[in-house]
Design a protein around this motif. Structure first.
Motif, short mmCIF file in Angstrom:
data_model
loop_
_atom_site.label_atom_id
_atom_site.label_comp_id
_atom_site.label_asym_id
_atom_site.label_seq_id
_atom_site.Cartn_x
_atom_site.Cartn_y
_atom_site.Cartn_z
N LEU A 181 33.41 -27.65 89.39
CA LEU A 181 32.37 -28.29 88.59
C LEU A 181 32.09 -27.51 87.31
O LEU A 181 32.23 -26.29 87.29
N PHE A 182 31.68 -28.23 86.25
CA PHE A 182 31.01 -27.56 85.15
C PHE A 182 29.53 -27.49 85.49
O PHE A 182 29.01 -28.29 86.30
N ARG A 183 28.83 -26.53 84.87
CA ARG A 183 27.39 -26.37 85.12
C ARG A 183 26.74 -25.95 83.81
O ARG A 183 26.98 -24.86 83.30
N TYR A 184 25.92 -26.85 83.27
CA TYR A 184 25.26 -26.60 81.99
C TYR A 184 23.75 -26.52 82.21
O TYR A 184 23.16 -27.47 82.74
N GLN A 185 23.16 -25.40 81.81
CA GLN A 185 21.73 -25.20 81.94
C GLN A 185 21.09 -25.44 80.58
O GLN A 185 21.29 -24.67 79.64
N LEU A 186 20.31 -26.52 80.44
CA LEU A 186 19.64 -26.87 79.20
C LEU A 186 18.14 -26.61 79.36
O LEU A 186 17.51 -27.18 80.25
N GLN A 187 17.60 -25.72 78.52
CA GLN A 187 16.22 -25.28 78.66
C GLN A 187 15.45 -25.49 77.37
O GLN A 187 16.02 -25.44 76.28
N GLY A 188 14.12 -25.65 77.51
CA GLY A 188 13.26 -25.75 76.35
C GLY A 188 12.55 -27.07 76.27
O GLY A 188 12.91 -28.05 76.93
N PRO A 189 11.51 -27.16 75.43
CA PRO A 189 10.71 -28.39 75.36
C PRO A 189 11.47 -29.60 74.84
O PRO A 189 11.05 -30.73 75.06
N ASN A 190 12.59 -29.38 74.15
CA ASN A 190 13.38 -30.51 73.65
C ASN A 190 14.52 -30.92 74.58
O ASN A 190 15.32 -31.79 74.23
N ALA A 191 14.59 -30.30 75.74
CA ALA A 191 15.72 -30.55 76.64
C ALA A 191 15.81 -32.02 77.04
O ALA A 191 16.90 -32.61 76.99
#
Length: 452
Positions: free
Chosen positions: A156-166
């Motif tokens: 799998l790929f695993r992308y962690q997107l963080q922040g108020p604009n996520a």
């Protein structure tokens, strides 16, 4: 000389003292196989105020458990309640030994009602694989190890997107609104023709910033086009990519006490596990550093309560270590806190480390001052040792040097001043990352809830 084949054999070959074995272990901090910086770690930390994407496809171990007995297996060996666990649910998995002492934690994903995935450093996956293979369970185990230890492509790929604009970025990439995903639940949507599963959780805690985070997975072969779509969608929202140096600081920001010593190195309860674990494995090279020095490994063991996991402990089911942990539940405990280091003391230590020659203090590497797998720096109230300071980092959004810590709950008062013993003279002969120095002290202020 016979080369040890198991963890237990390595302990015995090292003289039978696991504390000294780990104290003399040279393994550096946990490896994050990403570029150290994409821009620079300060700006990457500040991007937590807008949006940042970390590619987690390479450094975590994924261990898959599938079969009709998967829920029973995890219910038998986790402190967590599994009554409502299944497809598209997630948990902070925690396991203990027969004395109620912490073994491992990781994120547990419910892929389906009969298939779970443990994701994190290898300790939790190793332990549950051992229990699955040596117990009476109809469960098969498939390992997908971190890239540096895996000759095969990741699953799998695993992308962690963080922040108020996520969320806005994801919806732009999807092409429309998505259903709101409850905290620690998993949602599904499509990006660039690829079905995505996304866990709602956060790795940041910047004051005044909405704590939004999605950990997205999908087939590894689709990873590049999904990443390209997310990056394109994020351009107008200030999305930045994050590197290894800023990624390591999220542990302090989020309040996770990373990688305390697992309570597996002593006791008949864990003997079979020590004989199952390889001498070349993670647990056999669990380097231990910090000013809290002991030659008794059990002095480094902790309970789930000491790490802030009391909220996930559930005694309504029978699990390994339940009775012992129940006796410990009334305390006294240590409590997880943040320690904000005194800036004048930090500046003094940095100056000393650079200019004081043989009397120098231990260098404080930036942005994360970690030089071993497990870190235990002594924390004092007056002249009394009240606990340990773990991982420490400079956090640009707070303009402060901060560490997570576990201290006596009677001392865990907001605004209280404590002292950290900084340095590790005992490791000088053994750890290449520990230069000749003299231990010193750094004042710090306690925060029990969040950084401010």
């Amino acid at each position: 000389m016979t080369i040890p084949e198991t963890l237990e054999a390595k302990i015995q070959a090292s003289g039978g003292n696991p504390a000294l074995m780990l104290r003399r272990e040279t393994t550096p901090p946990y490896l994050i196989p990403l570029p150290e910086e994409i821009s620079n770690w300060r700006d990457e930390q500040r991007a937590w105020n807008t949006a940042i994407l970390y590619d987690q496809s390479f450094h975590m171990f994924d261990t898959y458990f599938k079969g009709p007995d998967v829920k029973k297996l995890f219910s038998d060996y986790a402190v967590n309640d599994f009554t409502k666990f299944g497809r598209n649910k997630a948990k902070q998995f925690v396991a203990v030994n027969s004395d109620g002492k912490y073994i491992a934690d990781a994120i547990l994903f419910g892929l389906s009602d009969d298939e779970y995935s443990l994701v994190g450093v290898p300790g939790a996956g190793n332990y549950m694989q051992y229990r699955a293979e040596t117990g009476d369970y109809d469960v098969t185990v498939v390992r997908d190890d971190a890239t540096p230890f895996n000759p095969n492509p990741r699953l799998l790929f695993r992308y962690q997107l963080q922040g108020p604009n996520a969320l806005a970025i994801v919806e732009r990439a999807v092409g429309g609104p998505i259903d709101r995903i409850k905290f620690f639940n998993i949602g599904e949507f499509v990006i660039a023709g690829t079905k995505i599963r996304a866990l709602n959780h956060t790795m940041i805690g910047v004051p005044g910033v909405e704590k939004t985070g999605l950990e997205m997975t999908g087939p590894i072969e689709d990873g590049p086009k999904v990443l390209e779509a997310l990056q394109a969608a994020g351009e107008e929202f200030g999305l930045q990519m994050g590197g290894a140096r800023s990624y390591l600081t999220t542990q302090v920001e989020s309040g996770w006490i990373a990688l305390p010593v697992p309570a597996i190195y002593t006791g008949d309860d864990m003997l079979g596990y020590r004989q199952w674990l390889p001498a070349a494995g993670f647990e056999a090279h669990y380097s231990l550093g910090g000013s809290l020095y002991s030659e008794n490994i059990e002095d480094y063991y902790v309970t789930p309560y000491d790490l802030g996991y009391g909220r996930v402990v559930n005694f309504d089911h029978d699990f390994h270590g339940r009775d012992a942990l129940k006796k410990l539940s009334d305390g006294p405990h240590k409590r997880k806190v943040w320690l904000t280091w005194n800036p004048d003391d930090v500046a003094r230590v940095v100056k000393s480390s650079l200019f004081d020659g043989p009397n120098r203090a231990k260098f404080i590497d930036m942005p994360s001052a970690v030089y071993s797998i497990a870190t235990y720096d002594r924390v004092l109230a007056g002249d009394r040792t009240i606990g340990f300071s773990a991982w420490s980092s400079y956090l640009a959004n707070h303009s402060a040097w901060v560490s997570t810590a576990s201290i006596d709950e009677t001392e865990a008062t907001d605004g209280a001043e404590v002292t950290i013993v900084w340095g590790d003279e005992a490791s000088i002969p053994y750890k290449p990352r520990v230069e000749a120095h003299r231990e010193t002290t750094i004042r710090a202020t306690v925060s029990t809830t969040a950084l401010s």
